[in-house]
Design an enzyme around this catalytic site. Structure first.
Site, PDB file in Angstrom:
ATOM      1  N   LYS A  22       0.842  -1.207   0.000  1.00 38.66           N
ATOM      2  CA  LYS A  22       0.000   0.000   0.000  1.00 38.66           C
ATOM      3  C   LYS A  22       0.873   1.252   0.000  1.00 38.66           C
ATOM      4  O   LYS A  22       0.618   2.195  -0.760  1.00 38.66           O
ATOM      5  CB  LYS A  22      -0.885   0.001   1.263  1.00 38.66           C
ATOM      6  CG  LYS A  22      -1.508   1.345   1.582  1.00 38.66           C
ATOM      7  CD  LYS A  22      -2.359   1.293   2.831  1.00 38.66           C
ATOM      8  CE  LYS A  22      -1.617   1.569   4.122  1.00 38.66           C
ATOM      9  NZ  LYS A  22      -1.343   2.990   4.412  1.00 38.66           N
ATOM     10  N   ASN A  23       1.903   1.247   0.851  1.00 41.81           N
ATOM     11  CA  ASN A  23       2.706   2.466   1.005  1.00 41.81           C
ATOM     12  C   ASN A  23       3.620   2.741  -0.192  1.00 41.81           C
ATOM     13  O   ASN A  23       4.211   3.817  -0.271  1.00 41.81           O
ATOM     14  CB  ASN A  23       3.541   2.403   2.291  1.00 41.81           C
ATOM     15  CG  ASN A  23       2.679   2.642   3.525  1.00 41.81           C
ATOM     16  OD1 ASN A  23       1.498   2.963   3.416  1.00 41.81           O
ATOM     17  ND2 ASN A  23       3.268   2.470   4.694  1.00 41.81           N
ATOM     18  N   CYS A 129      -4.518  13.381  13.560  1.00 42.38           N
ATOM     19  CA  CYS A 129      -4.405  11.998  13.129  1.00 42.38           C
ATOM     20  C   CYS A 129      -4.236  11.179  14.385  1.00 42.38           C
ATOM     21  O   CYS A 129      -3.664  11.657  15.370  1.00 42.38           O
ATOM     22  CB  CYS A 129      -3.210  11.902  12.199  1.00 42.38           C
ATOM     23  SG  CYS A 129      -2.260  10.418  12.311  1.00 42.38           S
ATOM     24  N   ARG A 134       1.663  14.617  13.438  1.00 45.60           N
ATOM     25  CA  ARG A 134       2.088  14.355  12.054  1.00 45.60           C
ATOM     26  C   ARG A 134       1.966  15.572  11.134  1.00 45.60           C
ATOM     27  O   ARG A 134       1.137  15.610  10.229  1.00 45.60           O
ATOM     28  CB  ARG A 134       1.299  13.182  11.471  1.00 45.60           C
ATOM     29  CG  ARG A 134       1.548  11.898  12.183  1.00 45.60           C
ATOM     30  CD  ARG A 134       0.807  10.755  11.563  1.00 45.60           C
ATOM     31  NE  ARG A 134       1.525  10.154  10.434  1.00 45.60           N
ATOM     32  CZ  ARG A 134       1.097   9.059   9.801  1.00 45.60           C
ATOM     33  NH1 ARG A 134      -0.028   8.503  10.146  1.00 45.60           N
ATOM     34  NH2 ARG A 134       1.797   8.557   8.813  1.00 45.60           N
ATOM     35  N   ASP A 319       5.626   0.635  11.720  1.00 48.64           N
ATOM     36  CA  ASP A 319       4.388  -0.026  11.291  1.00 48.64           C
ATOM     37  C   ASP A 319       4.305  -1.488  11.730  1.00 48.64           C
ATOM     38  O   ASP A 319       3.311  -2.161  11.450  1.00 48.64           O
ATOM     39  CB  ASP A 319       4.231   0.078   9.765  1.00 48.64           C
ATOM     40  CG  ASP A 319       3.796   1.472   9.325  1.00 48.64           C
ATOM     41  OD1 ASP A 319       3.473   2.302  10.193  1.00 48.64           O
ATOM     42  OD2 ASP A 319       3.770   1.723   8.103  1.00 48.64           O
ATOM     43  N   ARG A 411      -8.161  -0.649   5.375  1.00 45.84           N
ATOM     44  CA  ARG A 411      -7.294   0.342   4.739  1.00 45.84           C
ATOM     45  C   ARG A 411      -5.954  -0.262   4.351  1.00 45.84           C
ATOM     46  O   ARG A 411      -5.274   0.283   3.484  1.00 45.84           O
ATOM     47  CB  ARG A 411      -7.024   1.508   5.710  1.00 45.84           C
ATOM     48  CG  ARG A 411      -8.238   2.346   6.003  1.00 45.84           C
ATOM     49  CD  ARG A 411      -7.847   3.562   6.787  1.00 45.84           C
ATOM     50  NE  ARG A 411      -6.730   4.239   6.144  1.00 45.84           N
ATOM     51  CZ  ARG A 411      -5.989   5.170   6.717  1.00 45.84           C
ATOM     52  NH1 ARG A 411      -6.245   5.544   7.945  1.00 45.84           N
ATOM     53  NH2 ARG A 411      -5.004   5.744   6.074  1.00 45.84           N
TER      54      ARG A 411
END
Ligand code: UD1
Length: 434
Positions: A22-23, A129, A134, A319, A411
């Protein structure tokens, strides 16, 4: 709203195909704004964030086709990831509206490409967030160095460079994945040479850079903290396959470890997970490369407690911090887990505690004292990685775990329940009772 229900205590055995990252896919999609030709991405995961980015690009004027269909919904998954063709022949709007940006911070990645291509962008400030403040100041300072004028107006970043961007030396005061990507894309169309110093080195940035090179960009130093870009007048279309998701790979590696199972992670890249594999090895988990990916196995007793500190790549990824905490909650001995990237990224702590984990937070560190057995509970997802740590804990726990707010998982994890169930997990999605 959906829930995920897990009955824990089953060893996971089998194979899990790893999706595209995804990233990596999100910045790669934003790169379509840099050219009037078609950028074709394959191995794109089927995830809510990808759909959000598709909607954002569509309203900038990009024509998207997903697996052969004009975009107005979600990419269908063929089991090998989707293909998205994007063509930004004209930019019809330079505005990234609040409604889309607030859903996903990565929307800010359209900023650099838009200013570079058409000299103007108006992007909503992402706002608060769940995992800290952030800010986007590093993106803005970098673009200013390339000659953009930045104004903050009514909640929007208004960036202007009517005569185009000019290459410059950008020294990031702090390592940022998103700012490195934004500036890397912008610099490709700037006049002259740009140097990005103290750049982030994540594999997703290398993947983006390799695609930009296929599009005609001149880039050196990818994967190092010093990236040099010589601007070109225009970029072309290209075809590119998104790199395997190292965070998904790491998550399922931990699933094997926490259930005492054996999983082969097809397409997983050991070279992108060196820091994680080191921790798993120290904990007593075996990780070996296979011709198709990596195989992760824990067969001899409980894992051992290992201290972990998150750091920019090639360090241990933030993550995977929540997931390794779930694993360490079941370890023999104690582990100190320190989060050095984001403040307030311990929202999983109270939820893991409800499942019997023994956790104490002091500032940026959590002391984890392992327990032989976690117990199932009703818990709440708070962000993407926190949610999946609760799934991992549920797989190992005795009894039933019910996870609420699973939209966070959607997500970032493609076909999570199906992938785990195929390896023996008792996991299902259901509508929450009202
Ligand atoms: C990306 C990843 C995210 C991951 C993070 C760190 C994507 C879409 N997201 O997020 O999953 O957790 O990298 O590996 O790729 N910062 C500033 N000013 C800025 C930008 C960042 O102060 O302008 C700070 C952040 O608050 C944070 C640190 O820098 O403390 C690192 O953030 P950054 O690397 O930019 O994360 P993202 O790119 O947002």
């Amino acid at each position: 709203m959906d829930q995920i229900v897990i009955h824990g205590g089953r060893r996971l055995v089998g194979e899990i195909p790893i999706s595209g990252a995804k990233n990596a896919a999100l910045p790669l999609m934003a790169a379509s704004l840099l050219t009037a030709d078609t950028l074709s991405l394959s191995n794109v995961p089927y995830l809510a964030d990808i759909t959000t980015m598709a909607h954002l690009l569509a309203q900038h004027g990009v024509v998207l086709h997903m697996n052969g269909n004009a975009e107005n919904g979600s990419p269908e998954n063929s089991g090998h990831g989707g293909v998205i063709d994007m063509r930004a022949e004209t930019i019809s709007s330079v505005v990234a509206p609040y409604d889309l940006v607030r859903k996903m911070r990565a929307s800010v990645l359209v900023l650099g490409p838009l200013v570079a291509r058409v000299g103007e962008a108006k992007v909503s400030l992402p706002g608060g967030c769940a995992i800290g403040t952030r800010p986007v100041d590093l993106h803005l300072q970098g673009l200013e160095r390339l000659g953009a004028e930045i104004r903050l107006e009514e909640g929007y970043i208004h960036a202007l460079a009517p005569r185009g961007l000019t290459g410059a030396k950008v020294v990031f005061p702090q390592v940022s994945v998103g700012a490195t990507e934004d500036l890397l894309m912008a610099a490709c169309l700037a006049k002259g040479e740009t140097q990005l110093l103290n750049a982030a080195r994540e594999p997703e940035i290398v993947d983006l850079g390799e695609c930009l090179i296929k599009m005609g960009a001149e880039i050196e130093g990818l994967g190092t903290d010093r990236i040099t870009i010589r601007g070109v007048a225009k970029l072309n279309g290209a075809a590119h396959a998104v790199v395997a998701d190292r965070i998904e790979t790491g998550t399922y590696a931990i699933a094997a470890a926490i259930t005492g199972g054996t999983l082969e992670l097809i397409g997983g890249r050991a070279d992108h997970l060196a820091a994680v594999i080191k921790v798993l090895n120290e904990a007593g988990v075996t990780v070996e490369e296979t011709p198709r990916g990596i195989k992760v196995q824990r067969s001899n007793g409980p894992v051992r407690g290992v201290d972990v500190m998150t750091e920019p790549y090639p360090g241990f990824p933030t993550d995977l911090q929540a997931q390794i905490m779930a694993l360490m909650s079941t370890a023999e001995g104690a582990a100190m887990i320190t989060e050095s990237i984001f403040e307030n990224r311990f929202m999983h702590v109270p939820e893991l505690t409800r499942m019997g984990a023994n956790l104490n937070v002091h500032g940026a560190s959590a002391m984890v004292r392992g327990r032989p057995q976690l117990t199932g509970a009703e818990v709440m997802a708070t962000d993407l990685r926190a949610s999946v740590s609760l799934v991992l804990a549920g797989l190992a726990a005795e009894g039933e775990t019910v996870l609420n707010r699973v939209y966070h998982l959607d997500r970032g994890y493609e076909h999570l329940e199906q992938k785990l169930a195929a390896c023996g997990a008792d996991i299902a999605r259901r509508r929450a009772p009202v």
